[in-house]
Design an enzyme around this catalytic site. Structure first.
Site, PDB file in Angstrom:
ATOM      1  CG  HIS A 189     -92.486 -82.051 -55.954  1.00 28.14           C
ATOM      2  ND1 HIS A 189     -91.832 -81.017 -55.325  1.00 28.14           N
ATOM      3  CD2 HIS A 189     -93.808 -81.780 -55.839  1.00 28.14           C
ATOM      4  CE1 HIS A 189     -92.726 -80.170 -54.838  1.00 28.14           C
ATOM      5  NE2 HIS A 189     -93.935 -80.601 -55.141  1.00 28.14           N
TER       6      HIS A 189
ATOM      7  CB  SER B 245     -73.604 -98.808 -76.065  1.00 24.49           C
ATOM      8  OG  SER B 245     -72.410 -99.252 -75.453  1.00 24.49           O
TER       9      SER B 245
ATOM     10  CE  LYS C 236     -76.851 -97.444 -72.221  1.00 23.16           C
ATOM     11  NZ  LYS C 236     -75.969 -96.485 -71.574  1.00 23.16           N
TER      12      LYS C 236
ATOM     13  CD  GLU D 231     -77.848 -88.579 -73.668  1.00 24.52           C
ATOM     14  OE1 GLU D 231     -77.134 -88.741 -72.678  1.00 24.52           O
ATOM     15  OE2 GLU D 231     -77.831 -89.356 -74.630  1.00 24.52           O
TER      16      GLU D 231
END
Ligand code: ARG
Length: 467
Positions: A166, A287, A293, A300
């Site tokens: 979980h 970024s 970042k 992704e």
């Protein structure tokens, strides 16, 4: 004379006999597949050479014509590979583009190539050959990914990390064990690929339009020449079957689904909050506005490619659903789905292999997280069963109280004083502290397939022996 000329020009040169005029522009637009099926040129030419050679061997065409055909096809192959070949939409597909060029190169002998053959068995052959090669490539790529994981597992057989259910901290495991879970997944994908190669290893050529042919062809000869185990047995099934494409897409969809789970873990692990891994610059982006970042874009995109691949499977299943036997033009829609899925899958496997090899594993962060969240609570319960003879359900209850106390004090289980543990259950001794560390926890999980470093090394050896 002038009329006859314009008639042959406007109607199709392959079946112009029955057609007085050419197709409407929109008909050509919807009908032509050359823009995508030109990918099959090498398979098409290879198939035609095998077919012509067989026709001559069987005395169906002369050796002289066969020689012209084979030499002509070799020229066409070179023209396509050098980029000199001009593909024409008017000629609809790869089969007719190649044959028309052959006719220009060698004259009337080209017209004998299509004896005892139809585009229906021809396209089934070309596409099957293409899918077979793609599966062979996929098998190699999956092996590279599996090997990358085996190497990381070996390096980190002793590295502890939290195991999750979980996505909540469950029990400590080793990073090596976690890597080996992926080896199992991609190993199953590779098995599916191997089985699919076996399933499709039958040659369609010679099924002709759907009924076979009256010419004395030798389908065993063409099957052998093209590297197939044997010819297909039923000509109707042969031209209406696209199971090999569906199997490829199902395998791709399952593999992509596995890759997306890995991608998701990489995304989570590389956040500053988890910080389990650091992605190399090679597989991340910055970024444009936030200088701090580092984004896991490649992971992704792998996660997203799964959508396309799964979509391709559904698309082709839906195309094939309800089609009467044998060939219908609907089946021309098979190729783009497979080509697109193949390209996406190759990219996804390659990107993941790169990331697995490149990522920095932050052993310290994993270890710190492994000990938090009362991850050794089950070890305490197991100890109570083993050393104090409690039934597991009672041990679970006692441990629950210890966790509650630790939570209330804001400390770890191992930080609870013995007196407090004994207040919960008097059978507890100071030996219990020996099982409350994460290292002791993982080392104790020696059941077959468990996370103990010794077990992880056994798994690695099993896979290494199988290549
Ligand atoms: N371009 C067609 C396809 O991809 C080739 C087979 C066409 N056969 C036919 N009878 N029209 O399916």
């Amino acid at each position: 004379m002038a009329d006859a000329k314009s008639e042959t020009q406007s109607s199709n040169q392959m079946w112009g006999g029955r057609f007085a005029s050419g197709p409407d522009a929109i008909m050509e637009e919807i009908n032509a597949s050359i823009d995508f099926d030109k990918k099959l040129y090498a398979q098409d030419i290879r198939g035609s050479i095998a077919h012509a050679t067989m026709l001559a061997h069987q005395g169906i065409i002369s050796a002289e014509d066969k020689n012209k055909i084979v030499a002509g096809l070799e020229t066409v192959l070179k023209e396509i590979e050098s980029g000199a070949f001009e593909f024409s939409r008017k000629l609809e597909d790869i089969h007719m583009n190649v044959e028309a060029r052959l006719a220009t190169l060698i004259g009337p002998a080209a017209g004998r190539l299509h004896t005892a053959r139809s585009r229906n068995d021809q396209v089934a052959l070309d596409f099957r050959l293409w899918v077979k090669e793609e599966l062979q490539k996929t098998e190699k790529m999956l092996t590279a990914l599996i090997t990358a994981f085996l190497d990381r597992a070996e390096e980190h057989a002793d590295t502890v990390m939290p195991g999750f259910t979980h996505l909540q901290t469950a029990q400590p495991v080793t990073f090596g064990h976690h890597c080996m879970a992926y080896v199992e997944m991609f190993g199953r994908d590779r098995q599916r690929v191997r089985h699919a190669i076996e399933h499709l290893d039958e040659s369609p050529i010679g099924a002709a339009a759907l009924a076979g042919t009256g010419f004395p062809i030798d389908r065993h000869m063409t099957a052998k020449a093209l590297g197939f185990r044997e010819p297909t047995r039923n000509s109707i099934d042969t031209v209406s079957d696209r199971d090999f494409a569906l199997e490829f897409l199902s395998i791709a969809a399952i593999a992509a689904t596995h890759l997306s789970r890995l991608a998701e873990e990489i995304v989570i692990w590389s956040t500053p909050q988890f910080g389990f891994i650091r992605l190399s610059d090679a597989f991340s982006t910055g970024s444009s506005i936030m200088p701090q970042k580092k984004n896991p874009d490649a992971a992704e995109l792998v996660r997203a490619k799964t959508g396309r691949i799964n979509g391709s499977l559904i698309a082709l299943l839906t195309v094939m659903k309800g089609l009467p036997l044998a060939y219908s033009k609907d089946m021309q829609e098979d190729k783009e789905q497979v080509f697109d899925a193949a390209e996406s899958l190759e990219l996804a496997i390659a990107a993941m292999t790169g990331m697995v090899r490149d990522m920095t594993v932050r052993v310290d962060r994993m270890k710190a997280a492994a000990g938090s969240g009362y991850s050794t609570a089950t070890d305490l319960a197991d100890w109570l069963v083993r050393e104090a003879g409690l039934p597991f359900r009672d041990a679970h209850h006692v441990t629950g109280r210890a966790v509650a106390l630790a939570e209330q004090r804001g400390c770890e289980l191992a930080e609870l004083p013995l007196v407090d543990l004994q207040a919960i259950n008097p059978a507890i001794t100071d030996k219990v502290y020996g099982v409350l560390t994460v290292e002791a926890s993982v080392a104790s999980r020696t059941s077959f397939g468990g996370t103990a470093p010794s077990g992880v090394r056994q798994q690695i050896a099993w896979w290494r022996a199988r290549g």
